[in-house]
Design a protein around this motif. Sequence first.
Motif, PDB file in Angstrom:
ATOM      1  N   THR A 291     -10.880   2.127  -0.345  1.00  0.00           N
ATOM      2  CA  THR A 291      -9.431   2.184  -0.502  1.00  0.00           C
ATOM      3  C   THR A 291      -9.013   1.034  -1.415  1.00  0.00           C
ATOM      4  OG1 THR A 291      -8.801   0.660   1.287  1.00  0.00           O
ATOM      5  CG2 THR A 291      -9.338   2.929   1.915  1.00  0.00           C
TER       6      THR A 291
ATOM      7  N   GLN B 136      -5.578   6.612  -1.329  1.00  0.00           N
ATOM      8  CA  GLN B 136      -6.667   5.720  -0.960  1.00  0.00           C
ATOM      9  C   GLN B 136      -7.146   4.854  -2.110  1.00  0.00           C
ATOM     10  OE1 GLN B 136      -9.251   8.781   0.807  1.00  0.00           O
ATOM     11  NE2 GLN B 136      -9.265   7.531   2.623  1.00  0.00           N
TER      12      GLN B 136
ATOM     13  N   THR C  43      -0.074   2.953  -4.883  1.00  0.00           N
ATOM     14  CA  THR C  43      -1.467   3.380  -4.879  1.00  0.00           C
ATOM     15  C   THR C  43      -1.702   4.559  -5.815  1.00  0.00           C
ATOM     16  OG1 THR C  43      -1.024   4.681  -2.871  1.00  0.00           O
ATOM     17  CG2 THR C  43      -1.961   2.490  -2.583  1.00  0.00           C
TER      18      THR C  43
ATOM     19  N   TRP D  70      -3.956  -6.588   3.584  1.00  0.00           N
ATOM     20  CA  TRP D  70      -5.261  -6.088   4.007  1.00  0.00           C
ATOM     21  C   TRP D  70      -5.997  -7.032   4.945  1.00  0.00           C
ATOM     22  CZ3 TRP D  70      -6.280  -1.247   3.637  1.00  0.00           C
ATOM     23  CH2 TRP D  70      -5.776  -0.477   2.586  1.00  0.00           C
TER      24      TRP D  70
ATOM     25  N   TYR E  70     -12.971   1.013   4.263  1.00  0.00           N
ATOM     26  CA  TYR E  70     -11.890   0.207   3.691  1.00  0.00           C
ATOM     27  C   TYR E  70     -12.170  -0.150   2.227  1.00  0.00           C
ATOM     28  CZ  TYR E  70      -9.394  -0.610   8.086  1.00  0.00           C
ATOM     29  OH  TYR E  70      -8.651  -0.459   9.233  1.00  0.00           O
TER      30      TYR E  70
ATOM     31  N   GLN F 266      -5.561   4.797   5.848  1.00  0.00           N
ATOM     32  CA  GLN F 266      -6.337   4.568   4.636  1.00  0.00           C
ATOM     33  C   GLN F 266      -7.723   5.195   4.752  1.00  0.00           C
ATOM     34  OE1 GLN F 266      -4.903   3.190   1.886  1.00  0.00           O
ATOM     35  NE2 GLN F 266      -3.079   3.306   3.164  1.00  0.00           N
TER      36      GLN F 266
ATOM     37  N   VAL G 150       0.837  -1.206   0.000  1.00  0.00           N
ATOM     38  CA  VAL G 150       0.000   0.000   0.000  1.00  0.00           C
ATOM     39  C   VAL G 150       0.870   1.253   0.000  1.00  0.00           C
ATOM     40  CG1 VAL G 150      -2.060  -0.975   1.062  1.00  0.00           C
ATOM     41  CG2 VAL G 150      -0.201  -0.166   2.525  1.00  0.00           C
TER      42      VAL G 150
END
Length: 569
Positions: A201, A551, A94, A166, A198, A464, A89
Amino acid sequence: MAMPSPRWNAAATVISRRRSTSLPAAGLSAAALTGLTLALASCGDTDVAKSAGSLQPFTGTAPKATGDLDTLKWAVQAEPATLDTTLAVDSALTQSVANVVETLLRSSPSGKVEPGLATSVETPDPKTRVYEIRPGVTFHDGTPLTADDVVASLDRARDPDHGSVWVSAFGSVSSVKATGPLQVTVKLKRPDVLFDSYLATTAGAIESKAFLAKAGKDYGSPQVGVNGTGPYELERWTKGQSFTLNRAATYWDPSLKAHAKTVQISFLPDAAARTNALLTGGIDGSYELDPSTYAKLQRSGKGRLFLTSGINAYHLVPLNKTSALGDVRVRRALSLALDRQGINGAAWAGTGTIARGPAASGAWQTLVPNGRELWAEAPEPKTDLAEAKRLVGEAGATGKKIVLVYHTTFALFPTVANAVASAGREIGLDVQLRPQPFAKAVSVYFNPKDRRGYDLAIYPETPQTADPTELSKSLTTGNAQNFGDWSDPAYDALVDEALGEPDPQARAATLVKAQAILSEQLPWIPLVEPAARVFLRSGIAGAPTTIAPRQGYPWAALVGTGDTTSDQG
C-alpha cells in the motif's frame, strides 16, 4: 501450519526463500473478486433499489484496453492537501500519487501481493524480513533506486514525530537497515502477518532520499511535488483544478506500459458536477460516484457503470468517550434504533449489504474459503425501538446531546446523517447535525484535536489490506483509528494472537472471538457495506474495479481505449 509459499513472477524473477512465510493477500482473491454488475438500464431513480436484486456475474475488472490515447481525463472527489503519502490516505491522494510513486511490494487488481520495487522477500525467521531491491530502476529525475532510498522512505512512514498516518502499520517494526546496496532488512518486535500487505500500500511508497532531503517540509506540495519511479511523472499541480501526469520516458515494468500519454485528474467535489462531466465528455471516468447518480449514469448510454463486491464498510464511530456514547448502553440503543435497510435503500440505492462488524464480508472471504460464513457468525443488527428507549433511560441519557459531524461531498452522507438524527431523537437522544466541508470533516479521522466538539462521525472505512485482521487491529487500545479511545484487554489479546498467526483458518477462528466482543461493545456501530464502483465512458477500458486504486497500484497505466461493453474473463 504455514500457508503455501507464493511464487512471484515478474520480469522473469522467481522468488526463493530460505524459510517461507505467507504473504497475506492485500486484495481480493480470485473467487472473491467475482463481483456483480448492476443492471440498471431503463430504471428511474426511484426504481434503483428495486433493481438491486437484478445482478449479473462480473469478473472484477473492466475490459482490457486495446489502444492508446493522448489524454485520459479522470476525476476525484476533492483536491488533496498534499501528495505526501505519509500524511494522508484519502482516495483523491492515493488514486493520484499511486501512478507516480511506487510501493516496495505491489497489490495487483487480481488480489495478489506481488513484487514491486522489491523483487523478493526472504524470512529467515518470523521476525526478520530481507527485501531484495530491483536493480536498474531510476527515479524520474534520473537517479538510481538504492537501498538507502527504501530505508529513508520506510523510516519516514513509521516516524510519529513526522506525523505519519502509517505509524500503527509499522508498530511491529524495531529497525529498518540497508544490508547491501540493493538489500533492506527489517527486524520486527513480534511476528506480524500484515506487514508485507502494508508494504503493498502507500505505506510502502518509495521516494528518493536525496529528493526528500532537498524538499524538506515542502515535499508533496504544489511547488515541489514528488519524484517517483512509476509509469507517470507529475508534470504540474494546478491548484484548485487538477493534476497533470505525463507518461514516463523510461519505465522498468513492460507489463504496465502506460496507454495514455497524459493523465489529467480533475478535482470535482460536487457529485452533480462529476456526473455531468461524465455525461458530456468532460471526463472519461471516475471512481467517485454518488449512489444517487447510478440510475442516471446507467441509462445515459454514455458508458458503463461497474458495481462490484467490495471490502469496505460504513460505520458510525463515537469520537468522544465523555459523551453519552461513552456508555455502551447508549451505543446499543442507537444501533437498535437504526433502520439499516431503509438507509441502504436511501443512501446506496439498495446495492449495499448490511454490515455486521468493522471488516466486510469480502475481506473475510479473502482470508479463508468459508469467510462469509464466519462473517455471518456476528449477529445481524436488528431494530427494536422499545428496547432502545429503555436502554437510553437506564443509562440516564434521555435528552443528552450527541453532535454528529459529516461532509456533503456525496449525497449519501447527509442522507445517513438525517436518518441517524431521526432515529436518535425517536429514542430520546438529542442528535445535532454538523455538516462541514470535506477537508474539515475528514480531518477528524487523522487529527485528534479536530474531534473536539464532535461526538459521532460517519466513517467510510476503506481498509488498506483485504485481511480482516487489519480492521480488528484498528480497534485495539491506542490505535490511531480507535477514534473513541475504546479499550478492552481481552480483545487486545485476541488481536495480538491473530497478528502472530500465519495459518489463515486459525487466524480467522481467533478473529471470530474478537468480533464477538465488538458485537457486544459496539465501539463502531456498523451500517452498510457498499459496492465498489467506477463509470467509464464508451470507448474507455482497463480501469481496475477493485480496491487497487486505493492501495497504491499504478492503475492509470492500464486505462486506454477499448470495448467497454465486453467483459474481461
